[in-house]
Every structure is written in structure tokens, then in C-alpha cells.
Design a protein around this motif. Structure first.
Motif, PDB file in Angstrom:
ATOM      1  N   ASP A  40      37.948  33.037  36.370  1.00  0.00           N
ATOM      2  CA  ASP A  40      39.073  33.966  36.405  1.00  0.00           C
ATOM      3  C   ASP A  40      38.700  35.341  35.855  1.00  0.00           C
ATOM      4  O   ASP A  40      39.550  36.227  35.742  1.00  0.00           O
ATOM      5  N   ARG A  41      37.415  35.539  35.552  1.00  0.00           N
ATOM      6  CA  ARG A  41      36.966  36.836  35.021  1.00  0.00           C
ATOM      7  C   ARG A  41      36.986  37.876  36.129  1.00  0.00           C
ATOM      8  O   ARG A  41      36.455  37.653  37.216  1.00  0.00           O
ATOM      9  N   VAL A  42      37.570  39.009  35.873  1.00  0.00           N
ATOM     10  CA  VAL A  42      37.616  40.100  36.846  1.00  0.00           C
ATOM     11  C   VAL A  42      36.246  40.767  36.884  1.00  0.00           C
ATOM     12  O   VAL A  42      35.726  41.210  35.864  1.00  0.00           O
ATOM     13  N   ILE A  43      35.657  40.817  38.078  1.00  0.00           N
ATOM     14  CA  ILE A  43      34.317  41.396  38.225  1.00  0.00           C
ATOM     15  C   ILE A  43      34.358  42.761  38.897  1.00  0.00           C
ATOM     16  O   ILE A  43      33.357  43.474  38.901  1.00  0.00           O
ATOM     17  N   ALA A  44      35.511  43.137  39.473  1.00  0.00           N
ATOM     18  CA  ALA A  44      35.619  44.449  40.118  1.00  0.00           C
ATOM     19  C   ALA A  44      37.085  44.816  40.279  1.00  0.00           C
ATOM     20  O   ALA A  44      37.942  43.942  40.474  1.00  0.00           O
ATOM     21  N   GLN A  45      37.345  46.110  40.189  1.00  0.00           N
ATOM     22  CA  GLN A  45      38.664  46.637  40.519  1.00  0.00           C
ATOM     23  C   GLN A  45      38.541  47.295  41.885  1.00  0.00           C
ATOM     24  O   GLN A  45      37.763  48.224  42.055  1.00  0.00           O
ATOM     25  N   THR A  46      39.271  46.783  42.857  1.00  0.00           N
ATOM     26  CA  THR A  46      39.168  47.288  44.222  1.00  0.00           C
ATOM     27  C   THR A  46      40.503  47.882  44.667  1.00  0.00           C
ATOM     28  O   THR A  46      41.529  47.709  44.003  1.00  0.00           O
ATOM     29  N   SER A  47      40.489  48.548  45.812  1.00  0.00           N
ATOM     30  CA  SER A  47      41.727  49.126  46.341  1.00  0.00           C
ATOM     31  C   SER A  47      42.737  48.063  46.721  1.00  0.00           C
ATOM     32  O   SER A  47      43.930  48.347  46.862  1.00  0.00           O
ATOM     33  N   ALA A  48      42.261  46.805  46.889  1.00  0.00           N
ATOM     34  CA  ALA A  48      43.153  45.691  47.240  1.00  0.00           C
ATOM     35  C   ALA A  48      43.589  44.896  46.019  1.00  0.00           C
ATOM     36  O   ALA A  48      44.280  43.891  46.158  1.00  0.00           O
ATOM     37  N   GLY A  49      43.177  45.348  44.832  1.00  0.00           N
ATOM     38  CA  GLY A  49      43.530  44.647  43.611  1.00  0.00           C
ATOM     39  C   GLY A  49      42.302  44.099  42.919  1.00  0.00           C
ATOM     40  O   GLY A  49      41.187  44.168  43.445  1.00  0.00           O
ATOM     41  N   PRO A  50      42.473  43.535  41.722  1.00  0.00           N
ATOM     42  CA  PRO A  50      41.332  43.001  40.976  1.00  0.00           C
ATOM     43  C   PRO A  50      40.671  41.848  41.713  1.00  0.00           C
ATOM     44  O   PRO A  50      41.339  41.050  42.371  1.00  0.00           O
ATOM     45  N   LEU A  51      39.347  41.774  41.591  1.00  0.00           N
ATOM     46  CA  LEU A  51      38.574  40.711  42.229  1.00  0.00           C
ATOM     47  C   LEU A  51      37.941  39.853  41.138  1.00  0.00           C
ATOM     48  O   LEU A  51      37.212  40.367  40.289  1.00  0.00           O
ATOM     49  N   THR A  52      38.216  38.554  41.170  1.00  0.00           N
ATOM     50  CA  THR A  52      37.645  37.638  40.182  1.00  0.00           C
ATOM     51  C   THR A  52      36.418  36.932  40.754  1.00  0.00           C
ATOM     52  O   THR A  52      36.143  37.007  41.955  1.00  0.00           O
ATOM     53  N   GLU A  53      35.692  36.229  39.876  1.00  0.00           N
ATOM     54  CA  GLU A  53      34.560  35.432  40.351  1.00  0.00           C
ATOM     55  C   GLU A  53      35.023  34.401  41.373  1.00  0.00           C
ATOM     56  O   GLU A  53      34.339  34.152  42.368  1.00  0.00           O
TER      57      GLU A  53
END
Length: 228
Positions: A40-53
Motif C-alpha cells: 500500500d506504499r505510494v510510489i508515485a503521484q500521477t495525474s490519475a491519482g497516487p500509485l501504490t506498489e
């Protein structure tokens, strides 16, 4: 008398999967490997929302599934001995071509590197089914694919209910519809041994991560495309 034969790391009993299957698809599909506690760790903030592992791994799993199930679907069109098996093959080809198009569309936006080859476990499935013929192919395909789709079905539900990324959520919606369709067409072949399938779904063998992880693409390698 029950006859057991072993092909490419997979034990088949009386024409269907035995309980000692040991070479199957991605993490969380049949075999499993240790899951990172940081899914559940967020690895990136994208235009579509946070991306988790977990989000990233899901996109990779959907892509990898198509890399072996799409060619198996084409095999079914050529080798299937019944209309129901050939119909299942058509659904595999069309369903995974569509899912693959979505994966290839969203991956650049999420900065996800997609594999071009399935995992060693998945490659073992393809080898087993390539060696099969006649009713043996029909039975093995229906049972293997019913197990893999049954296992990934629960993963889709978890991702769909927890992701905060709109692109991953859309892929989960599409995958849910496709996988349910594939489960249904496998069952309609009349060849699925449900007792064995449910056993495999609920008691998967633990496999090394190297067996269940698709290799990353190499630099400059052209991207594989699954065409409808």
C-alpha cells in the motif's frame, strides 16, 4: 486405474490437474510468493491519482497474463476438438487483446515498465499446452485457465476496492468483466474438475519469486502487441 504423468513441472492425473501443480502464473495466481508488506506504499503521484506498489503490480500482472493466455487462446482455435473449447479460445484472444491495449495505453502515464515475456511459471503452462493434443489439450487448457482466472478474480476485487488511481480502477473494471467471461467459457466446456480447481485456488503452492515474476523488458526491445 488412475494414470499420472508429469509434463513441464505440472502433474496431471487422469487427464486433469492433480493436486501437486507446481508451475503456474503470476504472484497471487495458483502459486504465490511472499507479498511485500509495503504493497500500500505510494510510489508515485500521477495525474490519475497516487500509485501504490499494489497498483503497479496489478498492471504488470494483467499484461503478463495476456502474454501467455493470448497464445493459448490461439492454440485452442487450432487444436481444440470441440466448439466450446474453440469458443473459449476466441474469448481468450479477444479479451486479452483488449486488456493489453489498455495496459499499453496507461503504462506510460503511470511510468510503469511492461514485460514482453511471461514469467517462467507461465512459460511452463504454454510449453505444457503446446505439447498436448486432442482431448488432453482440451482438458488441460480448461482446468489450468479456470484456476488462474479464479485466483486473479479475487486480486481484481481487492484492487478495485482499494486503489485511489483512476486509471488502475478503470483497468480493474475491464479486467473484472473479462475474467468473469473467461471463467464462464471455461466452465461451459464441461471439462473443468471443480473439486481440483477449488483445491488449487485455496491451497496454492508457495513458489520462488523468480518463477512467478515476468522478466523486465530489455533496453531498446520493441514492445510486444497482442492484436485482436
Amino acid at each position: 486405474m488412475r494414470i499420472t504423468r508429469k509434463v513441464t513441472g505440472t502433474v496431471l492425473v487422469g487427464g486433469v490437474l492433480g493436486v501437486t501443480l507446481s508451475a503456474l502464473a503470476c504472484p497471487a495466481v495458483l502459486g504465490f510468493s511472499a507479498v511485500s508488506a509495503a504493497q500500500d506504499r505510494v510510489i508515485a503521484q500521477t495525474s490519475a491519482g497516487p500509485l501504490t506498489e499494489a497498483d503497479r503490480d496489478f498492471v504488470v500482472k494483467v499484461r503478463a497474463a495476456g502474454l501467455w493466455e493470448y497464445p493459448v487462446g490461439k492454440m485452442a482455435l487450432q487444436k481444440g476438438t470441440t466448439d466450446a473449447v474453440r469458443t473459449a479460445g476466441r474469448h481468450l484472444v479477444s479479451g486479452h487483446a483488449a486488456l493489453d491495449a489498455t495496459c499499453r495505453k496507461i503504462a506510460p502515464r503511470l511510468d510503469i515498465a511492461l514485460p514482453n515475456r511471461p514469467s517462467p511459471q507461465q512459460q511452463g503452462f504454454v510449453a505444457t499446452l503446446s505439447a498436448d493434443s486432442g482431448r488432453q489439450f482440451d482438458s488441460d487448457m480448461a482446468n489450468i485457465l479456470r484456476i488462474t482466472h479464479g485466483q486473479i478474480f479475487t486480486t481484481i476485487a481487492k484492487i478495485r476496492s482499494t486503489t485511489r488511481n483512476t486509471l488502475v480502477r478503470q483497468l480493474a473494471d475491464q479486467a473484472n468483466t473479462t475474467v468473469l467471461d473467461h471463467i464462464t467459457v471455461m466452465e461451459k466446456t464441461g471439462l473443468v474438475d471443480l473439486d481440483q480447481v477449488l483445491f488449487q485456488e485455496t491451497t496454492p503452492p508457495k513458489l520462488p519469486a523468480d518463477d512467478t515474476t515476468p522478466p523486465p523488458p530489455t533496453a531498446g526491445e520493441p514492445q510486444v502487441t497482442l492484436k485482436p
